[in-house]
Design a protein around this motif. Structure first.
Motif, short mmCIF file in Angstrom:
data_model
loop_
_atom_site.label_atom_id
_atom_site.label_comp_id
_atom_site.label_asym_id
_atom_site.label_seq_id
_atom_site.Cartn_x
_atom_site.Cartn_y
_atom_site.Cartn_z
N SER A 287 -3.91 6.97 -1.97
CA SER A 287 -3.46 5.79 -1.70
C SER A 287 -3.96 4.71 -2.65
O SER A 287 -4.99 4.81 -3.19
CB SER A 287 -3.97 5.34 -0.21
OG SER A 287 -3.47 6.12 0.73
N ALA A 288 -2.91 3.86 -2.71
CA ALA A 288 -2.97 2.75 -3.73
C ALA A 288 -2.47 1.48 -3.26
O ALA A 288 -1.51 1.32 -2.70
CB ALA A 288 -2.64 2.98 -4.96
N ARG A 289 -3.21 0.26 -3.42
CA ARG A 289 -2.83 -1.07 -3.02
C ARG A 289 -2.12 -1.81 -4.28
O ARG A 289 -3.01 -2.10 -5.39
CB ARG A 289 -3.93 -1.72 -2.25
CG ARG A 289 -3.22 -3.34 -1.77
CD ARG A 289 -4.22 -3.66 -0.85
NE ARG A 289 -3.82 -3.29 0.44
CZ ARG A 289 -4.82 -2.69 1.44
NH1 ARG A 289 -5.86 -2.29 0.91
NH2 ARG A 289 -4.41 -2.29 2.46
N ALA B 181 9.06 8.96 -3.27
CA ALA B 181 10.17 7.94 -3.52
C ALA B 181 11.27 8.26 -2.71
O ALA B 181 11.73 7.21 -2.23
CB ALA B 181 10.15 8.15 -4.97
N ASN B 182 11.89 9.29 -2.54
CA ASN B 182 12.97 9.58 -1.78
C ASN B 182 12.82 9.31 -0.31
O ASN B 182 13.53 8.63 0.37
CB ASN B 182 13.33 11.00 -1.98
CG ASN B 182 14.33 11.26 -3.31
OD1 ASN B 182 14.85 10.47 -3.49
ND2 ASN B 182 14.03 12.37 -3.76
N LYS B 183 11.63 9.36 0.27
CA LYS B 183 11.33 9.15 1.69
C LYS B 183 11.36 7.49 1.79
O LYS B 183 12.02 7.06 2.78
CB LYS B 183 10.02 9.73 2.08
CG LYS B 183 9.67 9.59 3.44
CD LYS B 183 8.31 10.09 4.00
CE LYS B 183 8.00 9.85 5.17
NZ LYS B 183 6.56 10.26 5.60
N MET B 184 10.65 7.02 0.73
CA MET B 184 10.66 5.43 0.84
C MET B 184 11.92 4.74 0.91
O MET B 184 12.18 3.87 1.48
CB MET B 184 9.38 4.78 -0.09
CG MET B 184 8.06 5.55 0.24
SD MET B 184 6.80 4.99 -0.96
CE MET B 184 6.88 3.30 -0.96
N ILE B 185 12.59 5.30 -0.27
CA ILE B 185 13.99 4.74 -0.33
C ILE B 185 14.88 4.98 0.95
O ILE B 185 15.55 3.97 1.41
CB ILE B 185 14.74 5.49 -1.49
CG1 ILE B 185 14.12 5.00 -2.95
CG2 ILE B 185 16.21 5.21 -1.69
CD1 ILE B 185 14.41 6.21 -3.91
N GLY B 186 14.92 5.99 1.58
CA GLY B 186 15.46 6.25 2.54
C GLY B 186 15.06 5.37 3.79
O GLY B 186 15.90 4.87 4.31
N GLN B 187 13.84 5.15 4.12
CA GLN B 187 13.34 4.24 5.04
C GLN B 187 13.77 2.99 4.86
O GLN B 187 14.14 1.99 5.77
CB GLN B 187 11.81 4.36 5.11
CG GLN B 187 11.34 5.69 5.60
CD GLN B 187 9.66 5.73 5.51
OE1 GLN B 187 9.22 5.15 5.00
NE2 GLN B 187 9.42 6.89 6.34
N LYS C 89 0.82 -1.21 0.08
CA LYS C 89 0.03 -0.08 -0.01
C LYS C 89 0.95 1.35 0.16
O LYS C 89 1.78 1.50 0.82
CB LYS C 89 -0.87 -0.02 1.17
CG LYS C 89 -2.01 1.16 1.30
CD LYS C 89 -2.68 0.89 2.39
CE LYS C 89 -3.84 2.17 2.33
NZ LYS C 89 -4.58 2.14 3.61
N VAL C 90 0.72 2.07 -0.88
CA VAL C 90 1.49 3.28 -1.10
C VAL C 90 0.67 4.67 -1.14
O VAL C 90 -0.42 4.64 -1.85
CB VAL C 90 2.28 3.30 -2.48
CG1 VAL C 90 3.06 4.80 -2.70
CG2 VAL C 90 3.08 2.01 -2.42
N SER C 91 1.11 5.30 -0.45
CA SER C 91 0.24 6.79 -0.48
C SER C 91 1.21 7.68 -0.90
O SER C 91 2.30 7.83 -0.29
CB SER C 91 -0.28 7.23 1.13
OG SER C 91 -1.06 6.11 1.70
#
Length: 181
Positions: free
Chosen positions: A75-77, A150-156, A68-70
């Motif tokens: 938001s989309a699954r 995307a940058n936030k998710m990559i960092g996490q 699930k990505v927001s």
């Protein structure tokens, strides 16, 4: 610990958006073989992906994930089919992903190269690149919002991977053979 990533997006002559490009370097204080074993295990890497709900191993080179990505207000699954492409253990791997969510599609190719971490106390350095195409409702939110998310998710993701690999003892949930059903 060092981690950096950057993105670059260009607009083609036709006015159509070209793929988003991301690249970076992550330094991990663990032996290269251990880093490699972790990174080619979709279940272990999936546990570090923000929003990843499940990972199913289809065979040695194919697997499926649900996430699930927001992005901003949307938001989309996603249902994602992934394929481990070229591999040169323990130095290089390529992964190809195709994901679908209602009204949105994502195609991505990523490559990682590992150096160092040869048992001499030096860290393993992972240089990585990815090319991502997004279409549909999430793409319509705008490039700046997409890249920021995307940058936030990559960092996490890389912070989690590094933390798991740099700890001396991984929890049983990190090893599918030891995980409880």
């Amino acid at each position: 610990p060092t981690s950096r990533h950057r993105q670059r997006t260009t607009e083609g002559r036709s006015g159509r958006k070209e793929p988003m490009h991301f690249a970076g370097t992550v330094e991990i204080h663990a032996p290269r073989e251990r880093v490699w074993d972790f990174l080619i295990d979709p279940t272990r890497v999936g546990a570090c992906g923000p929003g990843v709900e499940s990972v199913e191993v289809v065979d040695e080179t194919h697997f499926k994930a649900k996430a699930k990505v927001s992005v901003g207000p949307v938001s989309a699954r996603f249902s994602v089919n992934l394929e481990m492409g070229e591999q040169t253990p323990p130095d290089r791997a390529v992964i190809i992903a195709r994901g679908q969510a209602p009204g949105t599609a994502v195609d991505a190719t990523a490559e990682m190269r590992l150096t160092g971490g040869d048992g001499d106390g030096s860290p393993t350095v992972m240089d990585w690149t990815s090319e991502v195409n997004v279409s549909g409702s999430i793409a319509s939110l705008g490039l700046r919002l997409l890249e920021g998310t995307a940058n936030k998710m990559i960092g996490q993701t890389f912070d989690c991977i590094r933390a798991k690999l740099e700890s001396n003892v991984e929890s049983p949930s990190d090893d599918p053979a030891l995980a409880r059903p």
